[in-house]
Motif scaffolding. Structure first.
Motif, short mmCIF file in Angstrom:
data_model
loop_
_atom_site.label_atom_id
_atom_site.label_comp_id
_atom_site.label_asym_id
_atom_site.label_seq_id
_atom_site.Cartn_x
_atom_site.Cartn_y
_atom_site.Cartn_z
N GLY A 1 5.03 11.35 -5.34
CA GLY A 1 6.00 10.04 -5.44
C GLY A 1 7.06 10.42 -6.55
N VAL A 2 6.68 11.04 -7.53
CA VAL A 2 7.61 11.30 -8.46
C VAL A 2 8.27 12.89 -8.68
N ARG A 3 8.03 13.81 -7.94
CA ARG A 3 8.57 15.01 -7.79
C ARG A 3 9.03 15.22 -6.47
N GLU B 1 9.52 13.33 13.60
CA GLU B 1 8.13 13.13 13.77
C GLU B 1 7.55 12.96 12.13
N PHE B 2 6.52 12.31 12.09
CA PHE B 2 6.09 12.32 10.83
C PHE B 2 4.81 11.67 11.02
N VAL B 3 3.56 11.98 9.99
CA VAL B 3 2.52 11.59 9.92
C VAL B 3 1.97 10.98 8.68
N ILE B 4 1.40 9.60 8.93
CA ILE B 4 1.01 8.78 7.90
C ILE B 4 -0.44 9.07 7.36
N ASN B 5 -0.52 9.40 6.24
CA ASN B 5 -1.83 9.74 5.27
C ASN B 5 -2.15 8.65 4.53
N LEU B 6 -3.41 7.88 4.96
CA LEU B 6 -3.88 6.88 4.11
C LEU B 6 -4.38 7.47 2.75
N VAL B 7 -4.05 6.86 1.47
CA VAL B 7 -4.35 7.52 0.28
C VAL B 7 -5.87 6.67 -0.23
N SER B 8 -6.65 7.76 -0.36
CA SER B 8 -8.15 7.55 -0.81
C SER B 8 -8.13 7.52 -2.26
N TRP C 1 7.20 1.36 1.17
CA TRP C 1 7.45 0.37 2.29
C TRP C 1 7.40 1.05 3.61
N THR C 2 6.15 0.54 4.30
CA THR C 2 5.77 0.91 5.36
C THR C 2 4.79 -0.29 6.20
N GLY C 3 4.50 -0.27 7.52
CA GLY C 3 4.03 -1.39 7.84
C GLY C 3 3.77 -1.24 9.66
N THR C 4 3.51 -2.15 9.83
CA THR C 4 3.18 -2.29 11.60
C THR C 4 4.61 -2.88 12.09
N VAL C 5 4.88 -2.34 13.35
CA VAL C 5 6.02 -3.07 13.92
C VAL C 5 5.46 -3.43 15.25
N CYS C 6 4.47 -3.06 15.95
CA CYS C 6 3.99 -3.55 17.08
C CYS C 6 2.63 -2.96 17.40
N SER C 7 1.56 -3.62 17.92
CA SER C 7 0.31 -3.03 18.46
C SER C 7 0.29 -2.54 19.76
N PRO D 1 0.80 -1.22 -0.09
CA PRO D 1 0.07 -0.03 -0.04
C PRO D 1 0.88 1.14 0.07
N ALA D 2 0.51 2.24 -0.98
CA ALA D 2 0.97 3.47 -0.82
C ALA D 2 0.46 4.44 0.25
N VAL D 3 1.35 5.07 0.99
CA VAL D 3 0.91 6.07 1.84
C VAL D 3 1.62 7.33 1.45
N LEU D 4 0.84 8.41 1.90
CA LEU D 4 1.43 9.84 1.73
C LEU D 4 1.92 10.36 3.18
N VAL D 5 3.22 10.31 3.41
CA VAL D 5 3.78 10.98 4.70
C VAL D 5 4.15 12.35 4.69
N SER D 6 3.61 12.87 5.66
CA SER D 6 3.93 14.28 5.95
C SER D 6 5.15 14.57 6.89
N VAL D 7 5.83 15.32 6.61
CA VAL D 7 7.12 15.68 7.44
C VAL D 7 7.57 17.37 7.58
N ALA D 8 7.90 17.63 8.56
CA ALA D 8 8.52 19.01 8.45
C ALA D 8 10.00 19.09 9.31
N ASP D 9 10.68 20.28 9.04
CA ASP D 9 12.15 20.25 9.73
C ASP D 9 11.82 21.45 10.92
N SER D 10 12.81 21.78 11.72
CA SER D 10 12.45 22.79 12.93
C SER D 10 12.37 24.05 12.38
N ALA D 11 12.80 24.29 11.30
CA ALA D 11 12.66 25.74 10.71
C ALA D 11 10.98 25.99 10.02
#
Length: 127
Positions: A74-76, A56-63, A26-32, A6-16
């Protein structure tokens, strides 16, 4: 390899305050318990330094509604343009929307990618 992934859209930011969207397959569950996930990102990707810096990161599911935006992201590269602006997606602070924000708990370099593991920092209870 296991396909399809499954492709997910991850949002990230730096301290600035610079942010980016990156499409991750490449994502998935490590532990519940505790709730943990992982994303794998190559070191040369623009978002990699943001993950290391801000942890920190946020995983956004792709609808269906954002499928084209996820493909575009994914290409830019965020080095070249603002992906939020280019796709019409809206920025919001994660604490004000119903999402899971993950705090980076560890990273492991695996030849060509870094596997970043994160534990739920905030979000509604999953079960």
């Amino acid at each position: 390899m296991l396909y399809p992934v499954p492709a997910v859209l991850v949002s990230v930011a730096d301290s600035a305050g610079n942010d980016n969207l990156i499409t991750i397959a490449w994502t998935g569950t490590v532990c519940s318990d505790p709730a943990m996930t992982y994303i794998s990102v190559r070191k040369e990707r623009y978002s990699h330094h943001m993950l290391k810096e801000n942890k920190e990161f946020v995983i956004n599911l792709v609808s269906k509604e954002i499928c084209r935006a996820a493909d575009f992201c994914g290409v830019r590269s965020g080095r070249d343009l603002d992906k939020f602006e280019a796709t019409g997606l809206t920025r919001e602070k994660a604490s004000t929307v119903n999402v899971y924000c993950f705090h980076l708990t560890g990273s492991r370099f695996l030849q060509v990618i870094t596997k970043h593991m994160g534990e739920v920092k905030y979000g509604k209870k999953m079960y």
